[in-house]
Design a protein around this motif. Structure first.
Motif, PDB file in Angstrom:
ATOM      1  N   GLY A  84      27.055  27.101  36.864  1.00  0.00           N
ATOM      2  CA  GLY A  84      28.485  27.476  37.839  1.00  0.00           C
ATOM      3  C   GLY A  84      28.551  28.786  38.196  1.00  0.00           C
ATOM      4  N   PRO A  85      29.827  29.032  38.518  1.00  0.00           N
ATOM      5  CA  PRO A  85      29.632  30.287  39.488  1.00  0.00           C
ATOM      6  C   PRO A  85      29.321  31.448  38.800  1.00  0.00           C
ATOM      7  N   LEU A  86      29.784  31.156  37.545  1.00  0.00           N
ATOM      8  CA  LEU A  86      29.662  32.319  36.712  1.00  0.00           C
ATOM      9  C   LEU A  86      27.791  33.321  36.463  1.00  0.00           C
ATOM     10  N   ALA A  87      26.597  32.491  37.129  1.00  0.00           N
ATOM     11  CA  ALA A  87      25.617  32.524  37.184  1.00  0.00           C
ATOM     12  C   ALA A  87      25.303  32.871  38.157  1.00  0.00           C
ATOM     13  N   GLY A  88      26.242  32.663  39.738  1.00  0.00           N
ATOM     14  CA  GLY A  88      25.919  33.316  40.929  1.00  0.00           C
ATOM     15  C   GLY A  88      26.833  34.757  41.057  1.00  0.00           C
ATOM     16  N   LEU A  89      28.106  34.538  40.606  1.00  0.00           N
ATOM     17  CA  LEU A  89      28.606  36.462  39.886  1.00  0.00           C
ATOM     18  C   LEU A  89      27.873  36.894  39.404  1.00  0.00           C
ATOM     19  N   LEU A  90      26.445  36.849  38.059  1.00  0.00           N
ATOM     20  CA  LEU A  90      25.379  37.637  37.869  1.00  0.00           C
ATOM     21  C   LEU A  90      25.149  38.023  39.139  1.00  0.00           C
ATOM     22  N   ALA A  91      24.345  37.145  39.945  1.00  0.00           N
ATOM     23  CA  ALA A  91      23.587  37.307  40.747  1.00  0.00           C
ATOM     24  C   ALA A  91      24.224  38.557  41.784  1.00  0.00           C
ATOM     25  N   GLY A  92      25.392  38.462  41.634  1.00  0.00           N
ATOM     26  CA  GLY A  92      26.235  38.651  42.988  1.00  0.00           C
ATOM     27  C   GLY A  92      26.195  40.703  42.276  1.00  0.00           C
ATOM     28  N   MET A  93      26.624  40.770  41.039  1.00  0.00           N
ATOM     29  CA  MET A  93      26.673  41.994  40.652  1.00  0.00           C
ATOM     30  C   MET A  93      25.286  42.732  40.337  1.00  0.00           C
ATOM     31  N   ASP A  94      24.476  41.473  40.231  1.00  0.00           N
ATOM     32  CA  ASP A  94      23.228  42.717  40.299  1.00  0.00           C
ATOM     33  C   ASP A  94      22.442  43.040  41.717  1.00  0.00           C
ATOM     34  N   TRP A  95      23.009  42.233  42.783  1.00  0.00           N
ATOM     35  CA  TRP A  95      22.860  42.656  44.271  1.00  0.00           C
ATOM     36  C   TRP A  95      23.551  44.023  44.757  1.00  0.00           C
ATOM     37  N   GLN A 103      32.114  47.728  42.375  1.00  0.00           N
ATOM     38  CA  GLN A 103      32.979  46.608  42.377  1.00  0.00           C
ATOM     39  C   GLN A 103      32.473  45.495  43.436  1.00  0.00           C
ATOM     40  N   ILE A 104      32.914  44.160  42.431  1.00  0.00           N
ATOM     41  CA  ILE A 104      32.526  43.427  43.332  1.00  0.00           C
ATOM     42  C   ILE A 104      33.321  42.132  43.788  1.00  0.00           C
ATOM     43  N   TRP A 147      35.911  42.651  39.952  1.00  0.00           N
ATOM     44  CA  TRP A 147      34.809  42.813  38.989  1.00  0.00           C
ATOM     45  C   TRP A 147      33.800  43.730  39.372  1.00  0.00           C
ATOM     46  N   PRO A 148      33.850  44.859  37.973  1.00  0.00           N
ATOM     47  CA  PRO A 148      32.920  46.150  38.108  1.00  0.00           C
ATOM     48  C   PRO A 148      31.383  45.680  37.425  1.00  0.00           C
ATOM     49  N   VAL A 149      30.418  45.971  38.541  1.00  0.00           N
ATOM     50  CA  VAL A 149      29.537  45.245  38.000  1.00  0.00           C
ATOM     51  C   VAL A 149      28.586  45.873  37.832  1.00  0.00           C
ATOM     52  N   ALA A 150      29.623  46.939  36.668  1.00  0.00           N
ATOM     53  CA  ALA A 150      28.907  47.521  35.151  1.00  0.00           C
ATOM     54  C   ALA A 150      29.023  46.123  34.142  1.00  0.00           C
ATOM     55  N   LEU A 151      30.198  45.252  34.252  1.00  0.00           N
ATOM     56  CA  LEU A 151      29.718  43.749  33.185  1.00  0.00           C
ATOM     57  C   LEU A 151      28.346  42.695  33.483  1.00  0.00           C
ATOM     58  N   ALA A 152      27.776  43.583  34.386  1.00  0.00           N
ATOM     59  CA  ALA A 152      26.146  42.400  34.962  1.00  0.00           C
ATOM     60  C   ALA A 152      25.383  42.199  33.555  1.00  0.00           C
ATOM     61  N   ASP A 157      24.401  38.176  29.396  1.00  0.00           N
ATOM     62  CA  ASP A 157      24.790  38.208  27.608  1.00  0.00           C
ATOM     63  C   ASP A 157      25.306  36.952  26.926  1.00  0.00           C
ATOM     64  N   PHE A 158      26.567  36.866  27.493  1.00  0.00           N
ATOM     65  CA  PHE A 158      27.645  35.661  27.296  1.00  0.00           C
ATOM     66  C   PHE A 158      26.669  34.476  28.002  1.00  0.00           C
ATOM     67  N   LEU A 159      25.843  34.401  29.467  1.00  0.00           N
ATOM     68  CA  LEU A 159      25.835  33.071  29.831  1.00  0.00           C
ATOM     69  C   LEU A 159      24.750  32.713  28.823  1.00  0.00           C
ATOM     70  N   GLU A 160      23.572  33.721  28.452  1.00  0.00           N
ATOM     71  CA  GLU A 160      22.376  33.845  27.402  1.00  0.00           C
ATOM     72  C   GLU A 160      23.021  32.501  25.676  1.00  0.00           C
ATOM     73  N   SER A 161      24.542  33.696  25.881  1.00  0.00           N
ATOM     74  CA  SER A 161      24.369  33.111  24.586  1.00  0.00           C
ATOM     75  C   SER A 161      24.800  31.267  24.372  1.00  0.00           C
ATOM     76  N   GLY A 162      25.058  30.390  25.682  1.00  0.00           N
ATOM     77  CA  GLY A 162      24.984  29.813  25.583  1.00  0.00           C
ATOM     78  C   GLY A 162      26.789  28.650  25.409  1.00  0.00           C
ATOM     79  N   ALA A 163      28.038  29.761  24.622  1.00  0.00           N
ATOM     80  CA  ALA A 163      28.954  29.147  23.663  1.00  0.00           C
ATOM     81  C   ALA A 163      29.572  28.180  25.258  1.00  0.00           C
TER      82      ALA A 163
END
Length: 215
Positions: A84-95, A103-104, A147-152, A157-163
């Motif tokens: 979902g969109p969190l994966a896109g947000l993560l890619a955006g944070m890394d970029w 911030q992004i 979003w602060p990019v420092a949250l990447a 970790d949040f996504l890897e947890s799969g919760a």
């Protein structure tokens, strides 16, 4: 469509347009390339976002050449599976982090009427470790945020947890604050500025909103 130019504020954040949705209710395909007012839906989003962002990328999987007309980086998800969109947000944070941004801003590709002061108002409420999310008319819009990019690392970790892969759940975990925006006042009705084009009926409504707001 206007080209990327220097943002109006030197402190403007980076931005990611989330274009990775499956568009099931629109019959599949790229919703961002649907026509609104004779132009791709994504063009309307970018026209509003460009003056508010220092740099912009598109989050999308698959062949990036289909977005070549926009002249922007296209970022695929960096984690496997449809998250979902969190994966896109993560890619955006890394970029964004790699470019030096702190911030992004995130916006979906199907919200063509985002406010002209979106990032400025979100920035006024965000902090180095806490995101700010948009709200309007009593509704929360977690995909529209700053979003602060420092949250990447925390997001990974949040996504890897799969919760859960809900944006709202991650935002709540980070102590996100809500920023309220006024509705768009139309003749005889009001429209949420973060209104999503999810169905053919929504696209028809968007045409009406575009026509009235351009008068």
């Amino acid at each position: 469509m206007a080209k990327i130019r220097e943002a109006e504020h030197s402190t403007a954040p980076a931005a990611i347009v989330l274009a990775g949705g499956r568009s099931a209710r629109m019959g599949g395909g790229d919703k961002s390339l649907l026509t609104l007012g004779g132009r791709p839906l994504l063009s309307h989003v970018l026209d509003r976002l460009i003056p508010q962002a220092d740099k912009i990328a598109i989050s999308a999987n698959g062949d990036p050449s289909r977005f070549a007309q926009f002249g922007l980086p296209v970022l695929p998800d960096t984690m496997e599976g449809y998250l979902g969109p969190l994966a896109g947000l993560l890619a955006g944070m890394d970029w964004a982090q790699a470019t030096g941004a702190a911030q992004i801003a995130s916006v979906p590709t199907d919200s063509p009427f985002i406010p002209a002061d979106l990032t400025a108002r979100l920035m006024s409420s965000a902090s180095p470790d806490r995101p700010a999310l948009a709200a309007s008319g009593g509704k929360h819009h977690p995909v529209v945020g700053l979003w602060p990019v420092a949250l990447a690392g925390r997001l990974r970790d949040f996504l890897e947890s799969g919760a859960t892969y809900k944006v709202s759940a991650f935002a709540q975990e980070c102590g996100a604050v809500l920023v309220d925006f006024p509705v768009i006042a139309l003749t005889g009705d009001n429209v949420d500025p973060f209104f999503n084009v999810n169905t053919p009926e929504d696209l028809s409504l968007a045409e009406k909103v575009l026509e009235e707001t351009q008068r």
